[in-house]
Motif scaffolding. Structure first.
Motif, PDB file in Angstrom:
ATOM      1  N   LEU A 260       0.836  -1.206   0.000  1.00 16.37           N
ATOM      2  CA  LEU A 260       0.000   0.000   0.000  1.00 16.37           C
ATOM      3  C   LEU A 260       0.873   1.259   0.000  1.00 16.37           C
ATOM      4  CD1 LEU A 260      -2.984   0.891   0.083  1.00 16.37           C
ATOM      5  CD2 LEU A 260      -2.787   0.946   2.563  1.00 16.37           C
ATOM      6  N   ASN A 261       1.923   1.269   0.807  1.00 21.91           N
ATOM      7  CA  ASN A 261       2.843   2.416   0.858  1.00 21.91           C
ATOM      8  C   ASN A 261       3.594   2.589  -0.459  1.00 21.91           C
ATOM      9  OD1 ASN A 261       2.204   3.255   3.460  1.00 21.91           O
ATOM     10  ND2 ASN A 261       3.628   1.790   4.369  1.00 21.91           N
ATOM     11  N   ARG A 262       3.975   1.472  -1.079  1.00 25.95           N
ATOM     12  CA  ARG A 262       4.659   1.547  -2.369  1.00 25.95           C
ATOM     13  C   ARG A 262       3.746   2.167  -3.429  1.00 25.95           C
ATOM     14  NH1 ARG A 262       4.751  -0.580  -7.066  1.00 25.95           N
ATOM     15  NH2 ARG A 262       3.194  -2.165  -6.662  1.00 25.95           N
ATOM     16  N   LEU A 263       2.483   1.737  -3.431  1.00 26.23           N
ATOM     17  CA  LEU A 263       1.522   2.290  -4.397  1.00 26.23           C
ATOM     18  C   LEU A 263       1.273   3.781  -4.132  1.00 26.23           C
ATOM     19  CD1 LEU A 263      -0.974  -0.700  -4.559  1.00 26.23           C
ATOM     20  CD2 LEU A 263       0.504   0.122  -6.419  1.00 26.23           C
ATOM     21  N   MET A 264       1.198   4.142  -2.854  1.00 23.18           N
ATOM     22  CA  MET A 264       1.018   5.571  -2.519  1.00 23.18           C
ATOM     23  C   MET A 264       2.206   6.398  -2.994  1.00 23.18           C
ATOM     24  SD  MET A 264      -1.774   6.748  -1.452  1.00 23.18           S
ATOM     25  CE  MET A 264      -1.245   8.394  -1.179  1.00 23.18           C
ATOM     26  N   ASP A 265       3.413   5.861  -2.873  1.00 18.84           N
ATOM     27  CA  ASP A 265       4.594   6.568  -3.370  1.00 18.84           C
ATOM     28  C   ASP A 265       4.518   6.762  -4.883  1.00 18.84           C
ATOM     29  OD1 ASP A 265       5.645   6.803  -0.837  1.00 18.84           O
ATOM     30  OD2 ASP A 265       6.971   5.044  -1.028  1.00 18.84           O
ATOM     31  N   GLU A 266       4.059   5.730  -5.592  1.00 21.71           N
ATOM     32  CA  GLU A 266       3.901   5.853  -7.044  1.00 21.71           C
ATOM     33  C   GLU A 266       2.862   6.916  -7.388  1.00 21.71           C
ATOM     34  OE1 GLU A 266       3.812   2.565  -9.901  1.00 21.71           O
ATOM     35  OE2 GLU A 266       4.219   1.234  -8.192  1.00 21.71           O
ATOM     36  N   ILE A 267       1.784   6.923  -6.649  1.00 21.00           N
ATOM     37  CA  ILE A 267       0.719   7.904  -6.900  1.00 21.00           C
ATOM     38  C   ILE A 267       1.224   9.321  -6.629  1.00 21.00           C
ATOM     39  CG2 ILE A 267      -1.507   8.733  -6.033  1.00 21.00           C
ATOM     40  CD1 ILE A 267      -2.269   5.720  -5.702  1.00 21.00           C
ATOM     41  N   ARG A 268       1.935   9.497  -5.546  1.00 22.09           N
ATOM     42  CA  ARG A 268       2.471  10.830  -5.209  1.00 22.09           C
ATOM     43  C   ARG A 268       3.490  11.322  -6.237  1.00 22.09           C
ATOM     44  NH1 ARG A 268       3.378   8.666   0.157  1.00 22.09           N
ATOM     45  NH2 ARG A 268       1.526   9.057   1.360  1.00 22.09           N
ATOM     46  N   SER A 269       4.228  10.400  -6.846  1.00 24.00           N
ATOM     47  CA  SER A 269       5.283  10.805  -7.782  1.00 24.00           C
ATOM     48  C   SER A 269       4.759  11.118  -9.180  1.00 24.00           C
ATOM     49  CB  SER A 269       6.359   9.723  -7.877  1.00 24.00           C
ATOM     50  OG  SER A 269       5.836   8.569  -8.497  1.00 24.00           O
ATOM     51  N   ASP A 270       3.513  10.747  -9.475  1.00 26.72           N
ATOM     52  CA  ASP A 270       2.952  11.011 -10.792  1.00 26.72           C
ATOM     53  C   ASP A 270       1.893  12.111 -10.672  1.00 26.72           C
ATOM     54  OD1 ASP A 270       0.930  10.688 -13.038  1.00 26.72           O
ATOM     55  OD2 ASP A 270       2.508   9.290 -13.674  1.00 26.72           O
ATOM     56  N   PRO A 271       2.086  13.253 -11.351  1.00 27.87           N
ATOM     57  CA  PRO A 271       1.146  14.372 -11.208  1.00 27.87           C
ATOM     58  C   PRO A 271      -0.304  14.023 -11.573  1.00 27.87           C
ATOM     59  CG  PRO A 271       3.132  15.096 -12.341  1.00 27.87           C
ATOM     60  CD  PRO A 271       3.225  13.604 -12.194  1.00 27.87           C
ATOM     61  N   GLN A 272      -0.508  13.229 -12.598  1.00 21.96           N
ATOM     62  CA  GLN A 272      -1.882  12.879 -12.981  1.00 21.96           C
ATOM     63  C   GLN A 272      -2.548  11.999 -11.930  1.00 21.96           C
ATOM     64  OE1 GLN A 272      -1.649  11.201 -16.921  1.00 21.96           O
ATOM     65  NE2 GLN A 272      -2.139  13.163 -17.870  1.00 21.96           N
ATOM     66  N   LEU A 273      -1.820  11.030 -11.434  1.00 24.13           N
ATOM     67  CA  LEU A 273      -2.371  10.159 -10.393  1.00 24.13           C
ATOM     68  C   LEU A 273      -2.624  10.934  -9.104  1.00 24.13           C
ATOM     69  CD1 LEU A 273      -0.245   6.918 -10.854  1.00 24.13           C
ATOM     70  CD2 LEU A 273      -2.626   7.295 -11.510  1.00 24.13           C
ATOM     71  N   PHE A 274      -1.686  11.797  -8.762  1.00 22.30           N
ATOM     72  CA  PHE A 274      -1.835  12.591  -7.547  1.00 22.30           C
ATOM     73  C   PHE A 274      -3.028  13.542  -7.666  1.00 22.30           C
ATOM     74  CE2 PHE A 274      -0.636  15.997  -4.551  1.00 22.30           C
ATOM     75  CZ  PHE A 274      -0.585  15.232  -3.396  1.00 22.30           C
TER      76      PHE A 274
END
Length: 155
Positions: free
Chosen positions: A107-121
């Motif tokens: 879950l934390n890994r996926l959140m990091d990916e989401i935070r690092s991508d402007p569209q996902l964030f």
């Protein structure tokens, strides 16, 4: 109650007494029509609220950001995985159970990916705004029940 209209639908001839009853009858009919128009049907109001939500800035922002984010297969996969794992974690917590460490790491890994991508964030921010809107609306909708419970506590 006296009706100024007979069974054939014709207006009766009037005397003073009949005029008085006719006035009362029209007043009564007017009150019935007015009260039925002002009485709010909760289902109608719920559909009206759904339309207002659909047209809200928050929902339009969510829709726009979803359209942008979901065009990329990797983005869609990340969001689906995040939702699935987050749902599992929440279900476990609601049962009073602790999620496995591997699940929390993923879950934390996926959140990091989401935070690092402007569209996902941007999509996640829009989802949070809609979630806050829904929470506020649920609080408002619950106020009549809270009032009832407050009255019961006082009685």
């Amino acid at each position: 109650m006296y009706s100024p209209v007979n069974k054939k639908g014709h207006v009766n001839e009037f005397g003073i007494r009949e005029v008085f009853f006719l006035i009362l009858w029209y007043m009564h009919m007017g009150e019935r029509e007015e009260s039925s128009m002002t009485t709010a049907n909760p289902y109608d109001k719920a559909y009206e609220l759904a339309r207002a939500l659909q047209n809200s800035d928050e929902m339009k922002g969510l829709q726009t950001s979803w359209h942008k984010a979901s065009q990329h297969p990797d983005h869609r996969r990340i969001l689906e995985q995040y939702r699935q794992i987050a749902g599992e974690v929440q279900a476990l917590q609601m049962q009073g159970r602790k999620p496995r460490q591997e699940m929390m790491n993923e879950l934390n890994r996926l959140m990091d990916e989401i935070r690092s991508d402007p569209q996902l964030f941007q999509y996640m921010e829009a989802e949070v705004r809609v979630g806050q809107l829904m929470t506020d609306i649920m609080r408002i909708l619950g106020e009549p029940l809270q009032e009832i419970h407050k009255q019961r506590a006082v009685d």
